[in-house]
Design an enzyme around this catalytic site. Structure first.
Site, PDB file in Angstrom:
ATOM      1  N   ARG A 128      32.250  25.218   0.389  1.00  0.00           N
ATOM      2  CA  ARG A 128      32.520  24.782  -1.181  1.00  0.00           C
ATOM      3  C   ARG A 128      33.673  24.684  -1.771  1.00  0.00           C
ATOM      4  O   ARG A 128      33.897  23.753  -2.377  1.00  0.00           O
ATOM      5  CB  ARG A 128      31.480  25.392  -1.922  1.00  0.00           C
ATOM      6  CG  ARG A 128      29.877  25.644  -1.294  1.00  0.00           C
ATOM      7  CD  ARG A 128      29.109  26.331  -2.308  1.00  0.00           C
ATOM      8  NE  ARG A 128      28.830  25.160  -3.552  1.00  0.00           N
ATOM      9  CZ  ARG A 128      29.250  25.663  -4.658  1.00  0.00           C
ATOM     10  NH1 ARG A 128      30.087  26.844  -4.653  1.00  0.00           N
ATOM     11  NH2 ARG A 128      29.133  24.770  -5.803  1.00  0.00           N
TER      12      ARG A 128
ATOM     13  N   TYR B  81      34.674  21.043  -3.057  1.00  0.00           N
ATOM     14  CA  TYR B  81      34.712  20.570  -4.382  1.00  0.00           C
ATOM     15  C   TYR B  81      35.414  21.532  -5.243  1.00  0.00           C
ATOM     16  O   TYR B  81      35.362  21.416  -6.496  1.00  0.00           O
ATOM     17  CB  TYR B  81      33.010  20.989  -4.754  1.00  0.00           C
ATOM     18  CG  TYR B  81      32.066  20.820  -3.944  1.00  0.00           C
ATOM     19  CD1 TYR B  81      31.475  19.485  -3.768  1.00  0.00           C
ATOM     20  CD2 TYR B  81      31.249  21.593  -3.319  1.00  0.00           C
ATOM     21  CE1 TYR B  81      30.645  19.066  -3.165  1.00  0.00           C
ATOM     22  CE2 TYR B  81      30.149  21.331  -2.668  1.00  0.00           C
ATOM     23  CZ  TYR B  81      29.655  20.054  -2.581  1.00  0.00           C
ATOM     24  OH  TYR B  81      28.758  19.621  -1.623  1.00  0.00           O
TER      25      TYR B  81
ATOM     26  N   ARG C 182      19.912  26.083  -5.722  1.00  0.00           N
ATOM     27  CA  ARG C 182      21.019  27.183  -6.133  1.00  0.00           C
ATOM     28  C   ARG C 182      20.459  28.197  -6.903  1.00  0.00           C
ATOM     29  O   ARG C 182      20.784  29.371  -6.703  1.00  0.00           O
ATOM     30  CB  ARG C 182      21.925  26.427  -6.785  1.00  0.00           C
ATOM     31  CG  ARG C 182      23.222  26.953  -6.866  1.00  0.00           C
ATOM     32  CD  ARG C 182      24.145  26.235  -7.916  1.00  0.00           C
ATOM     33  NE  ARG C 182      24.353  24.941  -7.573  1.00  0.00           N
ATOM     34  CZ  ARG C 182      25.226  24.353  -6.828  1.00  0.00           C
ATOM     35  NH1 ARG C 182      26.303  25.047  -6.226  1.00  0.00           N
ATOM     36  NH2 ARG C 182      25.001  22.816  -6.418  1.00  0.00           N
TER      37      ARG C 182
ATOM     38  N   GLY D  32      18.539  21.744  -9.719  1.00  0.00           N
ATOM     39  CA  GLY D  32      19.815  21.289 -10.769  1.00  0.00           C
ATOM     40  C   GLY D  32      20.337  22.578 -11.637  1.00  0.00           C
ATOM     41  O   GLY D  32      21.337  22.478 -12.040  1.00  0.00           O
TER      42      GLY D  32
ATOM     43  N   CYS E 136      43.191  25.610  10.499  1.00  0.00           N
ATOM     44  CA  CYS E 136      44.185  24.804  10.389  1.00  0.00           C
ATOM     45  C   CYS E 136      44.257  23.723   9.596  1.00  0.00           C
ATOM     46  O   CYS E 136      44.437  22.287   9.751  1.00  0.00           O
ATOM     47  CB  CYS E 136      44.992  24.462  11.835  1.00  0.00           C
ATOM     48  SG  CYS E 136      45.177  25.917  12.700  1.00  0.00           S
TER      49      CYS E 136
HETATM   50  N1  LLP Z   1      15.911  18.144  -5.226  1.00  0.00           N
HETATM   51  C1  LLP Z   1      16.687  17.325  -4.734  1.00  0.00           C
HETATM   52  C2  LLP Z   1      16.260  15.795  -4.551  1.00  0.00           C
HETATM   53  C3  LLP Z   1      18.064  17.308  -4.441  1.00  0.00           C
HETATM   54  O1  LLP Z   1      18.794  16.463  -4.071  1.00  0.00           O
HETATM   55  C4  LLP Z   1      18.706  18.616  -4.577  1.00  0.00           C
HETATM   56  C5  LLP Z   1      20.007  18.842  -4.191  1.00  0.00           C
HETATM   57  C6  LLP Z   1      17.959  19.644  -5.138  1.00  0.00           C
HETATM   58  C7  LLP Z   1      16.524  19.349  -5.569  1.00  0.00           C
HETATM   59  C8  LLP Z   1      18.326  21.056  -5.255  1.00  0.00           C
HETATM   60  O2  LLP Z   1      19.337  21.114  -6.192  1.00  0.00           O
HETATM   61  P1  LLP Z   1      19.850  22.467  -6.837  1.00  0.00           P
HETATM   62  O3  LLP Z   1      18.781  23.102  -7.668  1.00  0.00           O
HETATM   63  O4  LLP Z   1      20.357  23.442  -5.540  1.00  0.00           O
HETATM   64  O5  LLP Z   1      20.923  22.207  -7.615  1.00  0.00           O
HETATM   65  N2  LLP Z   1      26.362  20.838  -1.709  1.00  0.00           N
HETATM   66  C9  LLP Z   1      26.388  21.097  -3.095  1.00  0.00           C
HETATM   67  C10 LLP Z   1      25.015  20.755  -3.974  1.00  0.00           C
HETATM   68  C11 LLP Z   1      24.431  19.754  -3.422  1.00  0.00           C
HETATM   69  C12 LLP Z   1      22.989  19.500  -3.980  1.00  0.00           C
HETATM   70  C13 LLP Z   1      22.314  18.132  -3.425  1.00  0.00           C
HETATM   71  N3  LLP Z   1      20.971  18.119  -3.976  1.00  0.00           N
HETATM   72  C14 LLP Z   1      26.981  22.364  -3.638  1.00  0.00           C
HETATM   73  O6  LLP Z   1      27.377  23.150  -2.806  1.00  0.00           O
HETATM   74  O7  LLP Z   1      27.421  22.710  -4.765  1.00  0.00           O
END
Ligand code: LLP
Length: 436
Positions: free
Chosen positions: A326, A330, A290, A238, A356
């Site tokens: 993205r 979003y 991320r 996150g 398109c």
């Molecule tokens: N752990 C779990 C259980 C998760 O569901 C996720 C992401 C992570 C870790 C990793 O989260 P991060 O560190 O990357 O924030 N497609 C969206 C992001 C979706 C994230 C889903 N879960 C975007 O492009 O912003």
């Protein structure tokens, strides 16, 4: 902290001029910086060095085999959400014993595969899933390692579509029901409690929600350690990244953004949560996606046309929403910079793709240097949730991917050949012979 920048007016990834790659491989082209990825990994590891920490990279952020092998080489583990992701990790010589398996809909087949591969832990998202894991494990005469994904009901204060830790979301087990499910699990013969997990959302740019959630769940983890001898507490992923660095240095007056973007550093994150975690004496898992890969990748695109209308300056590029979804999904911001640095006036520009759909838009009235047909631009911070969310929409092939380290590079995925897009399709037999 990332390794993209201008030298003599040319955009570089580490010590390699991006123009060189574009000439060789064409566009749209994803380029990743290896030293940025390993640098981010190490900085997180360092910030949490007071604890026994394991970093499980979220495969959904960037699943290319080279990236997964890189994470393996630097001793990382993985957070997977499907059999496919686990198979990718294995194909990249990753250790299933360092994998946690999340997701609300694990099928019996997926559970069986993961058990066969001896993954570290299933992060269970409901009681029904726990019963299913027990049943599959019994059939295989195994004992499955399990943890509950706790939904702490904490607002992550991020985009609604990437918020996961409130009672409005489908994820995890409600905080108040967690003890019940541990008691239930204790009576099952083919599972054993190995830990507890949470993940409240993605792209968090303040440490407060993290601290709030950790503070809420830590006493529970303590109780679970005493009662069920759990060995780990995963605090999820996150950590947010900066998508718009220009916000920090100021923009022209007519460019209004809702809020200046700042984000969390590993040090600030650790400072906020380690005091609550250390007394637990548990192994702490982090699941960043991320933070590790986001700023380590760019998507390069060629300007096909520039279309000036009475209202707009459209810069039409050869990358579309199918390559980088993205912004369409979003309204996400990705900085857009030319491969050759420009001086001169900035023009309000709509950078749009070939798909398109009106949603195929990367910027609206954004002040950008004037570019013309044949020039190249880079979409910054596209290393996470870029290629993994790409599709063949409009029958557009997947872009190519290149990994750079210092001044050398490797094509880690060639551009998809057009015929590959329909090679597994068949024409139904009754359609083949048309009576005229
Ligand atoms: N752990 C779990 C259980 C998760 O569901 C996720 C992401 C992570 C870790 C990793 O989260 P991060 O560190 O990357 O924030 N497609 C969206 C992001 C979706 C994230 C889903 N879960 C975007 O492009 O912003």
């Amino acid at each position: 902290m990332h390794k993209f920048g201008y030298k003599n007016k040319k955009l570089y990834c580490e010590d390699l001029k991006l123009e060189t790659l574009v000439k060789k491989y064409g566009t749209p082209l994803y380029v990743y910086s290896e030293n940025t990825i390993s640098g981010h990994y190490e900085s997180l590891k360092r910030a949490f060095s007071d604890l026994d920490t394991s970093i499980c990279f979220a495969v959904k952020a960037n699943a290319n085999l080279s990236i997964l092998k890189l994470i393996t080489n630097i001793r990382g583990g993985f957070d997977v959400v499907s059999q496919g992701e686990l198979r990718r990790v294995i194909a990249a010589y990753g250790d299933p014993g360092k994998c946690v398996f999340a997701g609300v809909a694990k099928s019996a087949e997926e559970i069986e595969f993961a058990l066969e591969k001896d993954i570290y832990c299933f992060n269970v998202e409901s009681e029904a899933e726990l019963l299913r894991i027990d049943k599959v494990a019994a059939k295989m005469k195994k004992k499955a390692p399990v943890a509950v994904r706790v939904n702490p009901d904490v607002e992550a204060k991020t985009h609604a579509k990437v918020t996961t830790g409130t009672y409005k979301n489908k994820f995890g087990v409600a905080f108040d029901d967690v003890m019940k499910i541990y008691t239930r699990g204790q009576k099952l013969k083919n599972v054993y409690w190995r830990g507890v997990q949470m993940h409240i959302g993605s792209q968090l740019t303040s440490v407060k929600p993290f601290e709030q959630a950790v503070r809420k769940v830590a006493p529970l983890a303590q109780k679970l350690k005493q009662k069920y001898k759990i060995e780990f507490f995963s605090i999820g992923g996150g950590m947010g990244i900066v998508y718009d660095p220009a916000l920090e240095s100021g923009k022209p007056e007519w460019w209004k953004t809702p809020a200046a973007e700042k984000t969390i550093t590993p040090e600030k994150y650790a400072e906020a949560v380690v005091p609550h975690l250390k007394p637990l004496g548990l192994k702490i898992l982090l699941e960043p996606g991320r933070f590790i890969a986001g700023n380590a990748g760019v998507l390069i695109s060629r300007v096909e046309y520039v279309k000036r209308t009475a209202k707009k300056n459209f810069v039409i590029v050869d990358a579309g929403m199918n390559d980088l979804m993205r912004p369409a999904l979003y309204d996400s911001y990705h900085e857009i910079v030319p491969l050759t640095k420009k001086s001169g006036k900035l023009l309000p520009s709509d950078v749009v793709g070939p798909v398109c759909e009106s949603a195929d838009t990367f910027s609206v009235d954004r002040p950008l240097p004037s570019v013309s047909e044949g020039e190249y631009v880079a979409f910054m911070s596209a290393g996470a949730y870029g290629m993994t969310m790409a599709s063949n929409y409009n029958t557009r092939p997947y872009p190519a991917e290149v990994l750079v380290k210092d001044d050398f590079h490797h094509l880690i995925r060639p551009r998809q050949m057009p015929a590959r897009m329909w090679e597994s399709e068949n024409v139904a037999r009754w359609l083949k012979y048309v009576r005229k």
